[in-house]
Design a protein around this motif. Sequence first.
Motif, PDB file in Angstrom:
ATOM      1  N   MET A  31      48.836  28.994  39.833  1.00 42.86           N
ATOM      2  CA  MET A  31      48.079  29.617  40.914  1.00 42.86           C
ATOM      3  C   MET A  31      47.725  28.587  41.987  1.00 42.86           C
ATOM      4  SD  MET A  31      47.139  32.572  41.876  1.00 42.86           S
ATOM      5  CE  MET A  31      47.271  33.512  40.346  1.00 42.86           C
TER       6      MET A  31
ATOM      7  N   THR B 231      40.388  42.079  50.096  1.00 40.73           N
ATOM      8  CA  THR B 231      41.247  41.180  49.324  1.00 40.73           C
ATOM      9  C   THR B 231      42.404  40.722  50.202  1.00 40.73           C
ATOM     10  OG1 THR B 231      42.812  41.035  47.460  1.00 40.73           O
ATOM     11  CG2 THR B 231      42.486  43.200  48.429  1.00 40.73           C
TER      12      THR B 231
ATOM     13  N   THR C 249      41.176  35.264  48.264  1.00 39.95           N
ATOM     14  CA  THR C 249      42.266  35.152  47.305  1.00 39.95           C
ATOM     15  C   THR C 249      41.635  35.158  45.906  1.00 39.95           C
ATOM     16  OG1 THR C 249      44.232  33.886  46.679  1.00 39.95           O
ATOM     17  CG2 THR C 249      42.274  32.609  47.290  1.00 39.95           C
ATOM     18  N   ILE C 250      42.443  34.948  44.897  1.00 41.80           N
ATOM     19  CA  ILE C 250      41.916  34.988  43.532  1.00 41.80           C
ATOM     20  C   ILE C 250      40.758  33.994  43.375  1.00 41.80           C
ATOM     21  CG2 ILE C 250      43.557  33.311  42.628  1.00 41.80           C
ATOM     22  CD1 ILE C 250      43.594  35.116  40.057  1.00 41.80           C
ATOM     23  N   THR C 251      39.702  34.456  42.739  1.00 46.06           N
ATOM     24  CA  THR C 251      38.482  33.668  42.570  1.00 46.06           C
ATOM     25  C   THR C 251      38.188  33.548  41.080  1.00 46.06           C
ATOM     26  OG1 THR C 251      37.675  34.626  44.645  1.00 46.06           O
ATOM     27  CG2 THR C 251      36.071  33.467  43.286  1.00 46.06           C
TER      28      THR C 251
ATOM     29  N   ILE D  57      40.167  44.665  39.593  1.00 45.79           N
ATOM     30  CA  ILE D  57      41.512  44.091  39.606  1.00 45.79           C
ATOM     31  C   ILE D  57      42.343  44.929  38.646  1.00 45.79           C
ATOM     32  CG2 ILE D  57      42.955  42.096  39.125  1.00 45.79           C
ATOM     33  CD1 ILE D  57      40.682  40.276  39.812  1.00 45.79           C
TER      34      ILE D  57
ATOM     35  N   HIS E 182      49.888  45.495  43.280  1.00 47.72           N
ATOM     36  CA  HIS E 182      48.549  45.600  43.877  1.00 47.72           C
ATOM     37  C   HIS E 182      48.329  46.918  44.623  1.00 47.72           C
ATOM     38  CE1 HIS E 182      48.429  41.293  43.053  1.00 47.72           C
ATOM     39  NE2 HIS E 182      47.183  41.231  43.462  1.00 47.72           N
TER      40      HIS E 182
ATOM     41  N   SER F 246      38.812  37.901  36.905  1.00 49.35           N
ATOM     42  CA  SER F 246      40.168  37.343  37.001  1.00 49.35           C
ATOM     43  C   SER F 246      40.550  36.524  35.775  1.00 49.35           C
ATOM     44  CB  SER F 246      40.272  36.453  38.243  1.00 49.35           C
ATOM     45  OG  SER F 246      39.410  35.330  38.136  1.00 49.35           O
TER      46      SER F 246
ATOM     47  N   TYR G  69      42.426  27.438  44.429  1.00 50.06           N
ATOM     48  CA  TYR G  69      41.980  28.824  44.540  1.00 50.06           C
ATOM     49  C   TYR G  69      40.458  28.805  44.572  1.00 50.06           C
ATOM     50  CZ  TYR G  69      41.866  28.151  39.437  1.00 50.06           C
ATOM     51  OH  TYR G  69      41.649  27.660  38.173  1.00 50.06           O
TER      52      TYR G  69
ATOM     53  N   ILE H  89      44.109  36.570  34.510  1.00 51.60           N
ATOM     54  CA  ILE H  89      45.106  35.956  35.389  1.00 51.60           C
ATOM     55  C   ILE H  89      45.034  34.438  35.323  1.00 51.60           C
ATOM     56  CG2 ILE H  89      45.914  35.818  37.784  1.00 51.60           C
ATOM     57  CD1 ILE H  89      44.590  38.556  38.227  1.00 51.60           C
TER      58      ILE H  89
END
Length: 227
Positions: free
Chosen positions: A181, A118, A161-163, A70, A128, A168, A190, A171
């Motif tokens: 989020m 992703t 998606t964001i995990t 990321i 991104h 992460s 998420y 984030i």
Amino acid sequence: MEKILVIGGSKGIGSAIVLQQLENKQVFNISRTTPEISHPSLTHYKADILVDTLPEIESIDALIYCPGSINLKPILSLSVDDFRNDFEINVIGAVKVIQHYLPALKRGTNPSIVLFSTVAVKLGMPFHASIAAAKGGIEGLVKSLGAELAPTIRINAIAPTITETSLSASILRNDRMKENMIERHPLKNYLKPNEVAQMADYLISNASASISGQIFRMDYGLVSFKI
């Protein structure tokens, strides 16, 4: 007993996949760090897949490549090396592993491969550029190899998606950012690693015998819906 090879199974999604597969399969893991999980059916090889010689395994029934990155920066803050490093981790590493273990997969039973993309490939997202470009390469690889390896070996990708993993953590570093989020996703959540592990398990199972060359977007509605 089925034999599963996981690359990058010591942390995050990879660790969740290893833990789930150990319920009834023999698991080989290759990663730079040793998994916290210890189990009689788990064999760990410590290696950096980009630079080290890969261990020999006689036969495997599934290969799951988990390493990712990321690297979120404005385009003017991204160096050529940033793009190169993301491509190396995500694409070149996967290619190296697939080339090395293709003979072992061909000796397996109903063999399959799972890679990771992703949601940022499908949905344009600021900052991104590097990771989306690399994962776009993964999606192209899945399509091409799906055709080339049929009917012997299936290959698919998961695009989460964001995990909630250590990758992460910056984030999702506080409750406010987590709440933001959650609100951003139409289905108001998420991903957790075990959810992605369940999808990987499905994609290497006989239940998905008709599926190859596909990208599965686990997005809690982020790409699909505008609400």
